[in-house]
Design a protein around this motif. Structure first.
Motif, PDB file in Angstrom:
ATOM      1  N   VAL A  35     107.002   0.338 -31.237  1.00  0.00           N
ATOM      2  CA  VAL A  35     107.821  -0.251 -30.207  1.00  0.00           C
ATOM      3  C   VAL A  35     106.994  -0.877 -29.037  1.00  0.00           C
ATOM      4  CG1 VAL A  35     109.040   0.849 -28.031  1.00  0.00           C
ATOM      5  CG2 VAL A  35     109.513   1.754 -30.585  1.00  0.00           C
ATOM      6  N   ILE A  36     105.924  -0.270 -28.765  1.00  0.00           N
ATOM      7  CA  ILE A  36     104.916  -1.275 -28.186  1.00  0.00           C
ATOM      8  C   ILE A  36     104.716  -2.642 -28.717  1.00  0.00           C
ATOM      9  CG2 ILE A  36     102.675  -1.360 -27.203  1.00  0.00           C
ATOM     10  CD1 ILE A  36     102.714   1.486 -27.001  1.00  0.00           C
ATOM     11  N   TRP A  37     104.553  -3.001 -30.131  1.00  0.00           N
ATOM     12  CA  TRP A  37     104.580  -4.135 -30.741  1.00  0.00           C
ATOM     13  C   TRP A  37     105.734  -4.890 -30.408  1.00  0.00           C
ATOM     14  CZ3 TRP A  37     106.933  -6.148 -35.141  1.00  0.00           C
ATOM     15  CH2 TRP A  37     106.474  -7.257 -35.568  1.00  0.00           C
ATOM     16  N   LEU A  38     106.970  -4.384 -30.676  1.00  0.00           N
ATOM     17  CA  LEU A  38     108.282  -5.081 -30.450  1.00  0.00           C
ATOM     18  C   LEU A  38     108.476  -5.370 -29.032  1.00  0.00           C
ATOM     19  CD1 LEU A  38     110.997  -2.676 -32.274  1.00  0.00           C
ATOM     20  CD2 LEU A  38     110.237  -4.721 -32.870  1.00  0.00           C
ATOM     21  N   LEU A  39     107.924  -4.624 -27.926  1.00  0.00           N
ATOM     22  CA  LEU A  39     108.041  -4.999 -26.522  1.00  0.00           C
ATOM     23  C   LEU A  39     107.068  -5.814 -25.909  1.00  0.00           C
ATOM     24  CD1 LEU A  39     109.999  -4.227 -24.260  1.00  0.00           C
ATOM     25  CD2 LEU A  39     108.471  -2.215 -23.728  1.00  0.00           C
ATOM     26  N   SER A  40     105.938  -6.127 -26.405  1.00  0.00           N
ATOM     27  CA  SER A  40     104.785  -6.771 -25.776  1.00  0.00           C
ATOM     28  C   SER A  40     105.059  -8.110 -25.966  1.00  0.00           C
ATOM     29  CB  SER A  40     103.438  -6.340 -26.819  1.00  0.00           C
ATOM     30  OG  SER A  40     102.573  -7.235 -26.350  1.00  0.00           O
ATOM     31  N   PRO A  41     104.916  -8.888 -24.594  1.00  0.00           N
ATOM     32  CA  PRO A  41     105.027 -10.505 -24.646  1.00  0.00           C
ATOM     33  C   PRO A  41     103.764 -11.120 -25.278  1.00  0.00           C
ATOM     34  CG  PRO A  41     104.275  -9.369 -22.552  1.00  0.00           C
ATOM     35  CD  PRO A  41     104.565  -8.161 -23.405  1.00  0.00           C
ATOM     36  N   TYR A  42     102.809 -10.229 -25.410  1.00  0.00           N
ATOM     37  CA  TYR A  42     101.714 -10.960 -26.395  1.00  0.00           C
ATOM     38  C   TYR A  42     101.796 -11.148 -27.803  1.00  0.00           C
ATOM     39  CZ  TYR A  42      99.290 -10.487 -21.947  1.00  0.00           C
ATOM     40  OH  TYR A  42      99.109 -10.345 -20.491  1.00  0.00           O
TER      41      TYR A  42
END
Length: 147
Positions: A35-42
């Motif tokens: 989920v963090i990977w999905l959400l991250s703008p980087y």
């Protein structure tokens, strides 16, 4: 918008896989990292998944999706018309039934005002229909009573 579409697919898959894979070591930690990977703008994970998997699938099935939406719209219109007619029929039947039952009550009330009951009214209680000179007086509802 891409994030929410991918996240909706993830949530659907998560519901099914939680039952089977919850025993897997670090399963919940991997879900959080995903989920963090999905959400991250980087990393733009949701954009990568959307452009690589979701968009091509939706593009290939666009005509089928449009046909399904048209069928659903037509069926929903037909269903609403059928349900509406049924509702109106039920309301009409209820109104007719209430009127038929109410007619008996009304006739009982009107029976109490029969001619026999009216003849029992004493002469002094009756309203004068003619004045002393023989004509019928006209009285406005807001005027004082005529003696």
């Amino acid at each position: 918008m891409m994030y929410w579409i991918v996240f909706a697919f993830f949530t659907t898959a998560e519901t099914l896989t939680d039952i089977v894979l919850s025993w897997f070591p670090f399963y919940f930690e991997l879900k959080i990292a995903f989920v963090i990977w999905l959400l991250s703008p980087y990393t733009k994970g949701s954009s990568v998944l959307y452009r690589k998997f979701v968009h091509p699938t939706l593009s290939n099935k666009e005509k089928e999706i449009d046909e399904y939406i048209t069928q659903a719209r037509d069926k929903s219109y037909e269903t609403m018309m059928r349900v509406g007619k049924r509702g109106l029929n039920l309301a009409a039947n209820a109104a007719v039934t209430a009127a038929a039952k109410g007619q008996g009550v009304l006739s009982e009330k009107l029976r109490s005002f029969s001619m026999q009951d009216l003849t029992l009214i004493r002469d002094e209680d009756a309203l004068p229909l003619q004045g002393p000179d023989g004509h019928v007086p006209f009285v406005f509802p807001w005027s004082p009573p005529v003696n």
